[in-house]
Design an enzyme around this catalytic site. Structure first.
Site: not given
Length: 229
Positions: A37, A49, A115
């Protein structure tokens, strides 16, 4: 193709849930798959997450790898541009490029979680979709199943395609409560027809991870076929 970007039509539409299930599915299929991420925000560290995705796939958290799995972390629950500014920091796309190359070389397939939506600013001059356009990563769109999803999903598809970003298809994810089946099924049909896009299926929320993994199998197979094609 050794990376797949999982983009949401908005925040809290099920990206993390889908990433974890996809990661689990791929690894059970014998694919050496990893997670990344580019920016995570929120008070929890290691980021929630990351822990949720690794937990769903049964992958242990390796502290020395966290900085490559989550390139930027900011404590404020906000868009990365603002969350970074509150800490006197700024997202540098060069670091993301570097970590992306390192992680994609480490795995057969790298699952990259987005995101928020694709137009989220990473910094004041760079949108998430700008970097995605540069790297040309095949993108899976996660959309909510219920009311309001048609507009958000079609706009997301249009934004990706106008920038030449390859779209794999769409996965629909139910909210915390049961969605109206008539509405959800028509949303899927409408988006498939108007958006001219593959729909891989609908995921009903289940608190039982075993049931969630089992329900994802046909969706995972459809995604895998799209990746091969």
């Amino acid at each position: 193709m050794n990376a797949i970007f999982v983009a949401g039509t908005d925040t809290n539409v099920g990206k993390t849930h889908v990433c974890g299930l996809l990661l689990d599915f791929l690894r059970k299929e014998g694919v050496k798959a990893g997670y990344q991420k580019w920016a995570a925000t929120g008070p929890e560290f290691p980021p929630a997450d990351l822990k949720a995705c690794l937990g769903m796939a049964g992958i242990p958290l390796e502290p020395e790898l966290v900085g490559s799995q989550v390139v930027y972390y900011f404590a404020l629950s906000a868009s990365p541009h603002l969350a970074g500014e509150q800490e006197g920091k700024r997202v540098d796309p060069e670091l993301i490029r570097q970590k992306y190359q390192e992680m994609s070389a480490r795995y057969e397939l790298l699952v990259i979680e987005g995101v928020g939506g694709i137009m989220v600013p990473l910094n004041r001059e760079l949108l998430l979709v700008d970097l995605l356009q540069e790297l040309k990563i095949a993108t899976l769109v996660v959309a909510k199943s219920g009311l309001g999803t048609i507009n958000h999903t079609l706009l997301t598809l249009e934004g990706l395609r106008r920038r030449g970003i390859p779209v794999l298809g769409v996965v629909f994810s139910d909210g915390a409560s049961d969605e109206d089946d008539l509405l959800a099924e028509d949303n899927m049909r409408t988006i498939a027809e108007i958006g001219q896009v593959r729909v891989f299926g609908r995921l009903r929320r289940s608190p039982d991870p075993v049931k969630a993994r089992a329900a994802f199998v046909p969706v995972g197979r459809a995604i895998a076929l799209a990746l091969e094609g």
